[in-house]
Design an enzyme around this catalytic site. Structure first.
Site, PDB file in Angstrom:
ATOM      1  NE  ARG A   1     -11.514   8.288  19.137  1.00 51.54           N
ATOM      2  CZ  ARG A   1     -12.711   7.832  19.502  1.00 51.54           C
ATOM      3  NH1 ARG A   1     -12.822   6.910  20.444  1.00 51.54           N
ATOM      4  NH2 ARG A   1     -13.800   8.315  18.953  1.00 51.54           N
TER       5      ARG A   1
ATOM      6  N   GLY B   1      -6.035   7.200  15.475  1.00 54.96           N
ATOM      7  CA  GLY B   1      -6.540   5.925  14.953  1.00 54.96           C
ATOM      8  C   GLY B   1      -7.459   5.213  15.932  1.00 54.96           C
TER       9      GLY B   1
ATOM     10  CG  HIS C   1      -5.644   0.975  16.272  1.00 56.19           C
ATOM     11  ND1 HIS C   1      -5.927   1.999  15.411  1.00 56.19           N
ATOM     12  CD2 HIS C   1      -5.952  -0.162  15.619  1.00 56.19           C
ATOM     13  CE1 HIS C   1      -6.392   1.489  14.289  1.00 56.19           C
ATOM     14  NE2 HIS C   1      -6.416   0.182  14.377  1.00 56.19           N
TER      15      HIS C   1
ATOM     16  CG  ASN D   1       3.166   2.211  19.617  1.00 54.48           C
ATOM     17  OD1 ASN D   1       3.289   3.200  20.327  1.00 54.48           O
ATOM     18  ND2 ASN D   1       3.305   2.258  18.314  1.00 54.48           N
ATOM     19  CE1 TYR D   2       1.212  -3.917  19.743  1.00 52.74           C
ATOM     20  CE2 TYR D   2       2.338  -5.831  20.622  1.00 52.74           C
ATOM     21  CZ  TYR D   2       1.806  -5.145  19.548  1.00 52.74           C
ATOM     22  OH  TYR D   2       1.865  -5.688  18.302  1.00 52.74           O
TER      23      TYR D   2
HETATM   24  C1  LIG Z   1      -5.826  -4.332  16.102  1.00 48.73           C
HETATM   25  C2  LIG Z   1      -4.490  -3.700  16.436  1.00 48.73           C
HETATM   26  C3  LIG Z   1      -3.378  -4.041  15.682  1.00 48.73           C
HETATM   27  C4  LIG Z   1      -2.132  -3.449  15.959  1.00 48.73           C
HETATM   28  N1  LIG Z   1      -1.056  -3.781  15.182  1.00 48.73           N
HETATM   29  C5  LIG Z   1       0.145  -3.197  15.378  1.00 48.73           C
HETATM   30  C6  LIG Z   1       1.271  -3.475  14.536  1.00 48.73           C
HETATM   31  O1  LIG Z   1       1.185  -4.286  13.620  1.00 48.73           O
HETATM   32  N2  LIG Z   1       2.429  -2.809  14.767  1.00 48.73           N
HETATM   33  C7  LIG Z   1       2.538  -1.898  15.775  1.00 48.73           C
HETATM   34  O2  LIG Z   1       3.605  -1.299  15.914  1.00 48.73           O
HETATM   35  N3  LIG Z   1       1.505  -1.625  16.593  1.00 48.73           N
HETATM   36  C8  LIG Z   1       0.322  -2.238  16.411  1.00 48.73           C
HETATM   37  N4  LIG Z   1      -0.746  -1.925  17.240  1.00 48.73           N
HETATM   38  C9  LIG Z   1      -0.546  -0.966  18.336  1.00 48.73           C
HETATM   39  C10 LIG Z   1      -0.642   0.454  17.816  1.00 48.73           C
HETATM   40  O3  LIG Z   1       0.609   0.837  17.261  1.00 48.73           O
HETATM   41  C11 LIG Z   1      -0.928   1.418  18.993  1.00 48.73           C
HETATM   42  O4  LIG Z   1      -2.164   1.077  19.558  1.00 48.73           O
HETATM   43  C12 LIG Z   1      -0.940   2.888  18.550  1.00 48.73           C
HETATM   44  O5  LIG Z   1      -0.851   3.710  19.695  1.00 48.73           O
HETATM   45  C13 LIG Z   1      -2.186   3.210  17.760  1.00 48.73           C
HETATM   46  O6  LIG Z   1      -2.238   4.562  17.370  1.00 48.73           O
HETATM   47  P1  LIG Z   1      -3.670   5.216  17.107  1.00 48.73           P
HETATM   48  O7  LIG Z   1      -3.449   6.558  16.532  1.00 48.73           O
HETATM   49  O8  LIG Z   1      -4.534   4.248  16.362  1.00 48.73           O
HETATM   50  O9  LIG Z   1      -4.226   5.244  18.585  1.00 48.73           O
HETATM   51  P2  LIG Z   1      -4.966   6.375  19.513  1.00 48.73           P
HETATM   52  O10 LIG Z   1      -5.785   5.535  20.416  1.00 48.73           O
HETATM   53  O11 LIG Z   1      -5.691   7.341  18.621  1.00 48.73           O
HETATM   54  O12 LIG Z   1      -3.771   7.065  20.196  1.00 48.73           O
HETATM   55  C14 LIG Z   1      -2.736   6.382  20.850  1.00 48.73           C
HETATM   56  C15 LIG Z   1      -1.934   7.356  21.701  1.00 48.73           C
HETATM   57  O13 LIG Z   1      -1.461   8.445  20.899  1.00 48.73           O
HETATM   58  C16 LIG Z   1      -2.008   9.670  21.365  1.00 48.73           C
HETATM   59  N5  LIG Z   1      -2.375  10.501  20.214  1.00 48.73           N
HETATM   60  C17 LIG Z   1      -3.280  10.188  19.255  1.00 48.73           C
HETATM   61  N6  LIG Z   1      -3.346  11.175  18.363  1.00 48.73           N
HETATM   62  C18 LIG Z   1      -2.469  12.130  18.751  1.00 48.73           C
HETATM   63  C19 LIG Z   1      -2.107  13.395  18.214  1.00 48.73           C
HETATM   64  N7  LIG Z   1      -2.640  13.858  17.083  1.00 48.73           N
HETATM   65  N8  LIG Z   1      -1.178  14.120  18.887  1.00 48.73           N
HETATM   66  C20 LIG Z   1      -0.610  13.642  20.019  1.00 48.73           C
HETATM   67  N9  LIG Z   1      -0.927  12.456  20.566  1.00 48.73           N
HETATM   68  C21 LIG Z   1      -1.856  11.706  19.933  1.00 48.73           C
HETATM   69  C22 LIG Z   1      -3.206   9.280  22.172  1.00 48.73           C
HETATM   70  O14 LIG Z   1      -3.566  10.293  23.095  1.00 48.73           O
HETATM   71  C23 LIG Z   1      -2.734   8.011  22.824  1.00 48.73           C
HETATM   72  O15 LIG Z   1      -1.856   8.311  23.888  1.00 48.73           O
HETATM   73  C24 LIG Z   1      -2.011  -2.508  17.008  1.00 48.73           C
HETATM   74  C25 LIG Z   1      -3.129  -2.174  17.768  1.00 48.73           C
HETATM   75  C26 LIG Z   1      -4.375  -2.766  17.493  1.00 48.73           C
HETATM   76  C27 LIG Z   1      -5.587  -2.406  18.326  1.00 48.73           C
END
Ligand SMILES: Cc1cc2nc3c(=O)[nH]c(=O)nc-3n(C[C@H](O)[C@H](O)[C@H](O)COP(=O)(O)OP(=O)(O)OC[C@H]3O[C@@H](n4cnc5c(N)ncnc54)[C@H](O)[C@@H]3O)c2cc1C
Ligand SMILES: *[C@@H]1O[C@H](CO)[C@@H](O)[C@H](O)[C@H]1NC(C)=O
Ligand SMILES: *[C@@H]1O[C@H](CO)[C@@H](O)[C@H](O)[C@H]1NC(C)=O
Ligand SMILES: *[C@@H]1O[C@H](CO)[C@@H](O)[C@H](O)[C@H]1NC(C)=O
Ligand SMILES: *[C@@H]1O[C@H](CO)[C@@H](O)[C@H](O)[C@H]1NC(C)=O
Length: 468
Positions: free
Chosen positions: A116, A118, A120, A407-408
């Protein structure tokens, strides 16, 4: 960073988790040797050269910080429920070695791994699973190293997007992160994946690789939203784009007059601002807000949503817009439709340059939020609405495949299983067949036992590779 600094930052981090404990209970709950899952905890500690320190970075359910840490980075509160399956152990590394050790110990003791950053993820795959698993939370690895002269930055996974924008702005007003997934400058510069130039990465055997040592195939595969199928990212190197010191309005007004005269945009309602200010505004803050707010996760509301995505490649006729509008009015104000214009620079990339095929000719992405999603009557009604809205859109959105944004992530589209034909139903929707096939081939090479998995990860099939 020195050990003393590290332990201070961990301690501060624990204190910022907004609940209070007495010092006496703090020292007892940091004692992770209590409780269950001793096998993996022992394994990790046995490979540590500072057990006292490392034990403060490991949390089992017996630890009072376990739940607050698990909850802290859940950005979609749909998963914030007692019934959501939780990790056996949470590890919060401050450096790369502990990530390696955690991977090797998880494999050895039969746990799966979830990473994990971010937090999201819309389906919680980064912090929940129906199998015994260890969660690596990168909350303590969020360093951002901006190299202005080279227009690049190394970013550790725990850095939130806002913190990246902020770190860049602290060094210069003329560089910016061009993508962000998709971001504000999408049409001019493409997605974040298009700007990744190097990586530090751990493969399934615990080797630390960079772009050169992993080779171009794997480097290709990890830039399309499926990196967690292949290994663990320790840091991304991104190229930054050159932007003007201020976003001025001299070219905007004539353009608005030419294309959107009906809107009557005048200079009075415009404001010149720096890129970091434009980030603040696009995230809902006044331009005068101190940019430090971008580094404060608590300043951003969490969402409670179920999200679906589509790509619209042909203009929706007025009759279609009317139908969509009518359907929206039947909702109890819990839905939100967001459209994002693609095209522009995006149309110049080929569909296979990175495993994100939506670059060409795409006009819009739509998201549909639903405010609650459990088994109460109101949630069931909203879910039914969302599904019927999805049906209604069918004639207006892309088809064969009906494309969706990885990503969604949306498990309604299907989940991992052993059959290529079934998995390719959602694989095609996220990546299209050619990219999905290539990802499957690369996966079979780098993670043949399918250690890195989640409900919609790239799979290993028994089908002979040459067929895919
Ligand atoms: C409020 C909100 C707003 C958003 N706005 C946008 C936007 O404007 N544009 C857009 O493109 N997307 C947007 N998103 C979607 C966002 O891009 C995805 O949810 C993205 O996957 C978030 O990455 P994360 O690191 O926060 O998530 P996490 O929940 O931490 O990870 C997401 C995925 O990546 C994997 N992962 C995380 N860290 C690693 C690592 N270090 N190595 C390998 N795999 C890893 C996780 O296992 C999981 O499969 C939004 C989401 C939310 C909730
Ligand atoms: C181990 O970590 C503790 C706590 O952070 C620190 O005080 C100690 O000096 C470290 N010991 C060694 C040998 O590095
Ligand atoms: C650019 O990056 C290279 C490689 O990392 C480094 O050696 C060089 O010093 C950097 N250039 C500048 C001007 O900082
Ligand atoms: C972060 O934001 C929260 C919520 O707006 C606020 O209460 C808190 O004081 C902020 N923290 C810092 C360090 O500014
Ligand atoms: C992808 O692999 C499947 C299964 O082997 C095969 O039928 C199909 O032709 C391949 N498609 C592409 C575009 O490579």
């Amino acid at each position: 960073m020195k050990m003393s600094q590290l332990s201070t930052s961990v301690f501060l981090l624990l204190l910022t988790l907004s609940f209070s404990v007495s010092l006496a209970s703090l020292s007892s709950i940091l004692d992770v040797t209590l409780g269950s899952f001793q096998d993996i905890v022992d394994c990790i500690l046995s490979k540590s050269d500072n057990v006292t320190f490392t034990s403060q970075l490991i949390f089992t359910p017996a630890n009072a910080f376990f739940l607050p840490i698990w909850e802290f980075r859940i950005m979609d509160t749909r998963s914030l429920r007692p019934s959501t399956p939780k990790p056996s152990v949470i590890v919060t590394p401050v450096e790369e070695t502990l990530v390696q050790t955690t991977l090797l110990c998880a494999k050895k003791h039969g746990y799966e791994l979830r990473m994990r950053s971010g937090g999201h993820d819309f389906e919680g795959v980064s912090y929940s699973a129906y199998v015994p698993f260890v969660m690596i939370d990168f909350m303590n690895m969020g360093a951002i190293d901006v190299d202005v002269a080279n227009s690049t930055a190394w970013v550790q996974p725990g850095a939130a997007l806002g913190a990246v924008y902020y770190a860049i702005s602290q060094k210069t007003d003329t560089l910016y992160l061009g993508g962000a997934g998709y971001g504000n400058l999408l049409r001019k510069y493409g997605t974040a994946g298009d700007h990744v130039v190097d990586v530090r990465f751990i493969d399934v055997n615990g080797n630390i690789l960079d772009r050169q040592s992993m080779g171009e195939d794997l480097f290709w595969a990890i830039r399309g939203g499926s990196v967690s199928s292949f290994g663990i990212v320790l840091a991304w190197k991104i190229s930054l784009v050159v932007v003007p010191e201020k976003r001025t309005i001299d070219t905007l007004l004539p353009l608005m007059d030419e294309k959107f005269l009906e809107l009557g945009v005048t200079v009075n309602i415009c404001e010149e601002m720096t890129s970091i200010q434009s980030t603040l505004v696009s995230w809902g803050f006044p331009s005068s807000t101190p940019p430090e707010i971008l580094t404060n996760r608590s300043a951003f509301a969490k969402v409670n949503s179920k999200v679906k995505s589509d790509y619209v490649r042909q203009p929706i006729p007025i009759s279609g817009i009317r139908q969509i509008w009518k359907k929206l009015l039947q909702n109890d104000n819990s839905a939100l439709v967001v459209t994002n214009a693609f095209g522009g620079r995006m149309a110049e990339y080929s569909e296979t340059e990175i495993p994100y095929p939506i670059e060409l000719g795409c006009l819009q992405g739509c998201i549909f939020y639903d405010q609650a999603y459990d088994t109460t009557p109101i949630s069931l009604r909203r879910r039914a609405w969302l599904l019927s809205f999805d049906d209604l859109l069918t004639p207006y959105v892309s088809s064969n495949p009906r494309e969706a944004y990885i990503n969604y992530i949306d498990v309604d589209l299907g989940v991992a299983n052993d059959f290529f034909e079934q998995a390719s139903v959602w694989g095609d929707r996220y990546w299209k067949r050619e990219n999905f096939n290539k990802s499957v081939r690369i996966k079979a090479k780098v993670d043949p036992e399918n250690f890195f998995s989640h409900p919609q990860s790239i799979l290993v099939f028994s089908t002979s590779l040459s067929d895919i």
